[in-house]
Design a protein around this motif. Structure first.
Motif, PDB file in Angstrom:
ATOM      1  N   UNK A 192       2.739   2.174  -0.817  1.00 43.40           N
ATOM      2  CA  UNK A 192       1.543   1.529  -0.303  1.00 43.40           C
ATOM      3  C   UNK A 192       0.436   1.585  -1.365  1.00 43.40           C
ATOM      4  N   UNK A 193       0.033   0.423  -1.848  1.00 40.67           N
ATOM      5  CA  UNK A 193      -0.983   0.347  -2.902  1.00 40.67           C
ATOM      6  C   UNK A 193      -2.247  -0.290  -2.328  1.00 40.67           C
ATOM      7  N   UNK A 194      -3.331   0.467  -2.338  1.00 37.60           N
ATOM      8  CA  UNK A 194      -4.604  -0.055  -1.886  1.00 37.60           C
ATOM      9  C   UNK A 194      -5.380  -0.635  -3.059  1.00 37.60           C
ATOM     10  N   UNK A 195      -5.824  -1.864  -2.913  1.00 42.38           N
ATOM     11  CA  UNK A 195      -6.564  -2.522  -3.989  1.00 42.38           C
ATOM     12  C   UNK A 195      -8.059  -2.280  -3.806  1.00 42.38           C
ATOM     13  N   UNK A 196      -8.667  -1.675  -4.809  1.00 46.22           N
ATOM     14  CA  UNK A 196     -10.092  -1.365  -4.760  1.00 46.22           C
ATOM     15  C   UNK A 196     -10.661  -1.296  -6.168  1.00 46.22           C
ATOM     16  N   UNK A 197     -11.878  -1.756  -6.325  1.00 38.72           N
ATOM     17  CA  UNK A 197     -12.498  -1.792  -7.638  1.00 38.72           C
ATOM     18  C   UNK A 197     -12.822  -0.435  -8.209  1.00 38.72           C
ATOM     19  N   UNK A 198     -12.894   0.615  -7.382  1.00 41.20           N
ATOM     20  CA  UNK A 198     -13.238   1.937  -7.914  1.00 41.20           C
ATOM     21  C   UNK A 198     -12.020   2.754  -8.326  1.00 41.20           C
ATOM     22  N   UNK A 199     -10.837   2.173  -8.284  1.00 40.55           N
ATOM     23  CA  UNK A 199      -9.632   2.882  -8.727  1.00 40.55           C
ATOM     24  C   UNK A 199      -9.623   3.033 -10.241  1.00 40.55           C
ATOM     25  N   UNK A 200      -8.928   4.034 -10.717  1.00 37.92           N
ATOM     26  CA  UNK A 200      -8.791   4.257 -12.159  1.00 37.92           C
ATOM     27  C   UNK A 200      -7.633   3.447 -12.736  1.00 37.92           C
ATOM     28  N   UNK A 201      -6.512   3.406 -12.029  1.00 43.71           N
ATOM     29  CA  UNK A 201      -5.320   2.719 -12.523  1.00 43.71           C
ATOM     30  C   UNK A 201      -5.390   1.228 -12.234  1.00 43.71           C
ATOM     31  N   UNK A 202      -4.763   0.440 -13.081  1.00 46.59           N
ATOM     32  CA  UNK A 202      -4.628  -0.983 -12.804  1.00 46.59           C
ATOM     33  C   UNK A 202      -3.403  -1.195 -11.915  1.00 46.59           C
ATOM     34  N   UNK A 203      -3.311  -2.361 -11.326  1.00 44.60           N
ATOM     35  CA  UNK A 203      -2.179  -2.652 -10.459  1.00 44.60           C
ATOM     36  C   UNK A 203      -0.870  -2.572 -11.235  1.00 44.60           C
ATOM     37  N   UNK A 204      -0.867  -3.066 -12.450  1.00 44.01           N
ATOM     38  CA  UNK A 204       0.359  -3.023 -13.263  1.00 44.01           C
ATOM     39  C   UNK A 204       0.831  -1.586 -13.465  1.00 44.01           C
ATOM     40  N   UNK A 205      -0.111  -0.661 -13.625  1.00 39.94           N
ATOM     41  CA  UNK A 205       0.246   0.746 -13.825  1.00 39.94           C
ATOM     42  C   UNK A 205       0.718   1.403 -12.539  1.00 39.94           C
ATOM     43  N   UNK A 206       0.250   0.907 -11.405  1.00 36.64           N
ATOM     44  CA  UNK A 206       0.572   1.527 -10.121  1.00 36.64           C
ATOM     45  C   UNK A 206       1.840   0.981  -9.475  1.00 36.64           C
ATOM     46  N   UNK A 207       2.303  -0.176  -9.936  1.00 39.47           N
ATOM     47  CA  UNK A 207       3.454  -0.804  -9.287  1.00 39.47           C
ATOM     48  C   UNK A 207       4.742  -0.027  -9.541  1.00 39.47           C
ATOM     49  N   UNK A 208       5.496   0.289  -8.497  1.00 43.71           N
ATOM     50  CA  UNK A 208       6.800   0.928  -8.660  1.00 43.71           C
ATOM     51  C   UNK A 208       7.893  -0.122  -8.757  1.00 43.71           C
ATOM     52  N   UNK A 209       9.130   0.320  -8.795  1.00 40.13           N
ATOM     53  CA  UNK A 209      10.248  -0.618  -8.834  1.00 40.13           C
ATOM     54  C   UNK A 209      10.712  -1.025  -7.440  1.00 40.13           C
ATOM     55  N   UNK A 210      10.385  -0.222  -6.432  1.00 41.73           N
ATOM     56  CA  UNK A 210      10.889  -0.467  -5.078  1.00 41.73           C
ATOM     57  C   UNK A 210       9.970  -1.302  -4.215  1.00 41.73           C
ATOM     58  N   UNK A 211      10.190  -1.226  -2.902  1.00 45.65           N
ATOM     59  CA  UNK A 211       9.397  -2.023  -1.964  1.00 45.65           C
ATOM     60  C   UNK A 211       7.907  -1.665  -2.016  1.00 45.65           C
ATOM     61  N   UNK A 212       7.064  -2.689  -1.871  1.00 44.40           N
ATOM     62  CA  UNK A 212       5.620  -2.505  -2.007  1.00 44.40           C
ATOM     63  C   UNK A 212       4.895  -3.104  -0.803  1.00 44.40           C
ATOM     64  N   UNK A 213       3.869  -2.392  -0.354  1.00 45.68           N
ATOM     65  CA  UNK A 213       2.913  -2.926   0.620  1.00 45.68           C
ATOM     66  C   UNK A 213       1.559  -2.972  -0.070  1.00 45.68           C
ATOM     67  N   UNK A 214       0.981  -4.155  -0.167  1.00 42.67           N
ATOM     68  CA  UNK A 214      -0.326  -4.340  -0.792  1.00 42.67           C
ATOM     69  C   UNK A 214      -1.394  -4.300   0.292  1.00 42.67           C
ATOM     70  N   UNK A 215      -2.359  -3.405   0.138  1.00 46.52           N
ATOM     71  CA  UNK A 215      -3.377  -3.191   1.157  1.00 46.52           C
ATOM     72  C   UNK A 215      -4.726  -3.679   0.626  1.00 46.52           C
ATOM     73  N   UNK A 216      -5.364  -4.580   1.348  1.00 41.75           N
ATOM     74  CA  UNK A 216      -6.650  -5.131   0.938  1.00 41.75           C
ATOM     75  C   UNK A 216      -7.657  -5.004   2.069  1.00 41.75           C
ATOM     76  N   UNK A 217      -8.895  -4.692   1.684  1.00 43.40           N
ATOM     77  CA  UNK A 217      -9.960  -4.566   2.669  1.00 43.40           C
ATOM     78  C   UNK A 217     -10.848  -5.789   2.686  1.00 43.40           C
TER      79      UNK A 217
END
Length: 262
Positions: A192-217
């Motif tokens: 589960x990856x939450x997208x937020x501007x205050x995160x340190x990592x970029x999405x590319x760095x956080x993406x795993x190889x398996x199933x993903x749930x993208x969470x947006x507010x």
């Protein structure tokens, strides 16, 4: 059935529209859709139960495919149709009233293709944004979108028009408790990856190889703290300082592209 035959079959149900100006809302339990792409997709969706189509003759001619000879249709002019939809809505000569789609359940999709991401929306209430996210979900092969029932827009003509047919393609799962739904995704193996501007990592760095749930507010407020706490990672899109943030539907499209091309 040839086009001329179809017109003859439908002409017997032609008539003038009755009633006052509408808000674009259908009666309870129904959805009122407008615009060629939204109406055409709904007509082709076998899961839809159709109640009535109001249309101009030009609108009927723009449809891809044939309507059954006994389809409930009433011809109307542009002014009449405008009374049935939201103010200034681009109905393109077509207004369809149908049953709302049946609710789907999360466990129908957590065991599906792991390459297809889930989209989780935390209190995104703008129907234009939800429709645009559905459209991007269809374009990039999302398995479903998941929203909290009390804090998301109803199925409507605005959502369907913004989705440009994708409302009929991408399953929309409404849950009572979004945090619990995220727990179920984790139990099913989703990262589960939450997208937020205050995160340190970029999405590319956080993406795993398996199933993903993208969470947006929601825009402005972003994800609630409790929802952030149910994410395995927080990530940002690497945008420049020229803008503070992206529209949530734009962010969803970029995140879906990144996920499906990793």
């Amino acid at each position: 059935m040839a086009k001329g035959e179809r017109k003859r079959a439908l002409r017997g149900r032609a008539g003038r529209m009755k009633g006052g100006r509408g808000s674009g809302r259908a009666t309870a339990g129904h959805a009122r859709l407008w615009g060629r792409h939204a109406v055409e997709a709904a007509l082709k969706n076998p899961a839809r139960i159709h109640r009535k189509l109001w249309a101009t003759r030009e609108g009927i001619d723009s449809l891809d495919g044939e309507l059954p000879a006994d389809f409930p249709i009433e011809y109307a002019d542009v002014t009449d149709l405008a009374r049935l939809v939201a103010k200034d809505a681009p109905h393109q000569g077509l207004v369809l009233e149908c049953e709302a789609l049946e609710n789907r359940f999360l466990d129908e999709f957590t065991d599906a293709d792991p390459a297809r991401p889930l989209i989780v929306l935390d209190q995104v209430t703008d129907p234009h944004n939800v429709g645009a996210i559905l459209r991007s979900g269809a374009a990039f092969g999302a398995a479903a979108i998941v929203t909290q029932d009390r804090h998301s827009p109803p199925e409507s003509g605005v959502v369907a028009k913004s989705a440009s047919g994708a409302l009929e393609v991408v399953p929309w799962i409404r849950v009572v408790n979004l945090a619990r739904a995220l727990e179920e995704m984790a139990e099913a193996g989703y990262w589960r990856i939450g997208l937020t501007g205050h995160a340190e990592a970029t999405l590319a760095e956080a993406l795993p190889a398996g199933p993903v749930a993208l969470v947006l507010g929601a825009e402005g407020a972003g994800m609630r703290q409790n929802i952030e706490g149910h994410c395995d990672a927080l990530a940002k899109l690497p945008i420049t300082r020229a803008v503070e943030s992206l529209n949530v539907s734009n962010a969803a499209a970029i995140a879906l592209y990144a996920t499906t091309t990793r």
